[in-house]
Design an enzyme around this catalytic site. Structure first.
Site, short mmCIF file in Angstrom:
data_model
loop_
_atom_site.label_atom_id
_atom_site.label_comp_id
_atom_site.label_asym_id
_atom_site.label_seq_id
_atom_site.Cartn_x
_atom_site.Cartn_y
_atom_site.Cartn_z
N TYR A 125 58.35 28.13 -20.72
CA TYR A 125 59.55 27.74 -19.95
C TYR A 125 60.53 26.98 -20.85
O TYR A 125 61.70 27.34 -20.96
CB TYR A 125 59.13 26.87 -18.75
N LYS A 144 64.36 28.09 -22.31
CA LYS A 144 65.59 27.29 -22.14
C LYS A 144 66.23 26.99 -23.50
O LYS A 144 67.44 27.02 -23.66
CB LYS A 144 65.27 25.99 -21.39
N SER A 193 66.72 21.94 -19.80
CA SER A 193 65.59 21.14 -19.31
C SER A 193 65.05 20.19 -20.37
O SER A 193 65.12 20.48 -21.58
CB SER A 193 64.48 22.10 -18.91
N1 UFG Z 1 51.75 16.47 -10.36
C1 UFG Z 1 50.59 16.05 -9.75
N2 UFG Z 1 50.28 16.58 -8.52
C2 UFG Z 1 51.08 17.51 -7.89
C3 UFG Z 1 52.25 17.94 -8.54
C4 UFG Z 1 52.57 17.41 -9.79
O1 UFG Z 1 49.86 15.21 -10.28
O2 UFG Z 1 50.72 17.97 -6.78
C5 UFG Z 1 52.13 15.87 -11.66
C6 UFG Z 1 52.34 16.88 -12.77
O3 UFG Z 1 51.14 17.22 -13.41
C7 UFG Z 1 53.33 16.14 -13.67
C8 UFG Z 1 54.16 15.30 -12.68
O4 UFG Z 1 53.36 15.22 -11.49
O5 UFG Z 1 52.67 15.27 -14.52
C9 UFG Z 1 55.49 15.95 -12.31
O6 UFG Z 1 55.24 17.30 -11.94
P1 UFG Z 1 56.33 18.26 -11.29
O7 UFG Z 1 55.64 19.56 -11.01
O8 UFG Z 1 56.99 17.58 -10.15
O9 UFG Z 1 57.42 18.42 -12.43
P2 UFG Z 1 57.23 18.85 -13.97
O10 UFG Z 1 57.34 17.60 -14.79
O11 UFG Z 1 56.03 19.69 -14.18
O12 UFG Z 1 58.46 19.80 -14.21
C10 UFG Z 1 59.78 19.48 -13.80
C11 UFG Z 1 60.51 20.78 -13.59
C12 UFG Z 1 60.58 21.54 -14.88
C13 UFG Z 1 61.19 20.66 -15.96
C14 UFG Z 1 60.48 19.34 -16.05
C15 UFG Z 1 61.23 18.45 -17.02
O13 UFG Z 1 59.84 21.57 -12.61
O14 UFG Z 1 61.38 22.68 -14.68
O15 UFG Z 1 60.41 18.73 -14.78
O16 UFG Z 1 60.72 17.17 -17.05
F1 UFG Z 1 61.07 21.26 -17.15
#
Ligand code: UFG
Length: 315
Positions: A130, A134, A106
């Site tokens: 997390y 990894k 990741s």
């Molecule tokens: N976000 C919102 N509202 C939501 C959901 C997410 O504002 O309802 C924001 C989050 O705070 C973040 C961005 O959108 O800033 C992306 O969030 P995601 O939950 O879609 O994805 P993440 O970046 O948190 O995580 C994903 C994977 C991880 C991985 C990561 C690597 O779930 O396993 O990408 O970039 F590590």
């Protein structure tokens, strides 16, 4: 991701067995043509039962806890599944002489980037358990390579998104941005929370590099084909283009033609401000050529799937 990788492997003529405990996975996401076995990497006996009667050429290992935020409040679960469970798998592979592994790593291994786009050699300083889990497993792989001759490649996904014709994302609970936004478009009810509006970015919301699940699947097959030449390597999988949360929502409004409502909120714990990949190494060494590099196409594929599967894999 597992379903999409299985689809791609089957298309290339491989035999595929899918092993899943269905905690997050879906039986209906196992493509026709792949064998399915219910097993759990945290139960070594169940792995033994799968590996003993088969002769596998390689394993694609993507079984993991993946939600960044939950890893901050329950790190045990992350180290147990992602490190101990992974070790159980490696030991079963060693006992049954499975020589090759492609690992789903990741972008979270990098932590807050010192420079963007992130190259694979960038310092690794995870800011959540997390990412730490990894990174630990990547390091374990390198020792297995040196000591036991395991051939391995780690693929560091940035933000996996999008859908193939049959397979899309459906998590319980859903924490990911694109599925949440599209569900808000479908249901029309609850606004999408925007987690953090005070990041040091152009519009104050966090920036991510979204990469299509079909392109991730293609990278797995290429990694498998090139393991003999590039064992020990880690490759970023992203499109080199960052989109803020508000830009993703705007894209979804355009694709769906629905004025998706949003609610501005506080930052979510454990989220870096910006994660954007340089994937030139995957392109030059693996020959990776993303087919869906544009955010519009990624969101559109997810929208087509979401409309057909309003209740996820139950519909
Ligand atoms: N976000 C919102 N509202 C939501 C959901 C997410 O504002 O309802 C924001 C989050 O705070 C973040 C961005 O959108 O800033 C992306 O969030 P995601 O939950 O879609 O994805 P993440 O970046 O948190 O995580 C994903 C994977 C991880 C991985 C990561 C690597 O779930 O396993 O990408 O970039 F590590």
């Amino acid at each position: 991701v597992g379903g999409a990788v299985a689809e791609e492997l089957l298309e290339q003529g491989h035999d595929v067995l899918v092993l899943d405990n269905l905690q997050q996975g879906h039986r209906a996401a196992v493509p026709a043509g792949a064998e399915f076995v219910s097993a759990d990497i945290c139960e070594p006996g169940s792995l033994e039962d799968v590996l003993r009667p088969h002769k596998f050429d390689a394993v694609m290992h993507m079984a993991a806890e993946t939600v960044v935020e939950f890893s901050l409040t329950d790190p045990w679960r992350y180290f147990q599944n992602n490190v101990v469970g992974g070790l159980n798998l490696l030991e079963a592979m060693r006992r049954h002489q499975v020589p090759k592994l492609v690992f789903s790593s990741s972008a979270a291994v990098y932590g807050e980037p010192e420079s963007t786009p992130i190259l694979e050699g960038h310092p690794k300083a995870p800011v959540n358990a997390y990412g730490e889990s990894k990174l630990m497993f990547e390091r374990i792989l390198s020792w297995y390579g040196k000591a036991y001759g395991l051939k391995h490649i780690s693929l560091r996904y940035f933000n996996a998104a999008g859908a193939s014709n049959l397979l899309g994302e459906y998590h319980r609970p859903e924490t990911h941005l694109i599925p949440n936004v599209l569900r808000a478009a479908l249901n029309g009810a609850a606004p999408v929370p925007v987690f953090g509006t005070d990041y040091p970015t152009k519009d104050g919301t966090a920036i991510r590099d979204y990469v299509h699940v079909v392109d991730i699947a293609q990278a797995h097959v290429l990694a498998l084909e090139r393991l003999d030449s590039f064992t020990g390597r880690a490759y970023n999988l992203g499109n080199g283009e960052g989109y803020s949360v508000l830009e993703v929502i705007e894209t979804a409004r355009h694709v769906t033609t629905i004025d998706i409502p949003v609610r501005m909120g506080a930052r979510r714990p454990g989220d870096p401000a910006v994660l954007v990949a340089s994937s030139s190494l995957a392109k030059t060494e693996l020959g990776w050529q993303p087919r869906f590099p544009e955010i519009g196409g990624i969101v559109e594929s997810a929208w087509i799937w979401t409309k057909k599967h309003m209740k996820g894999y139950d519909s």
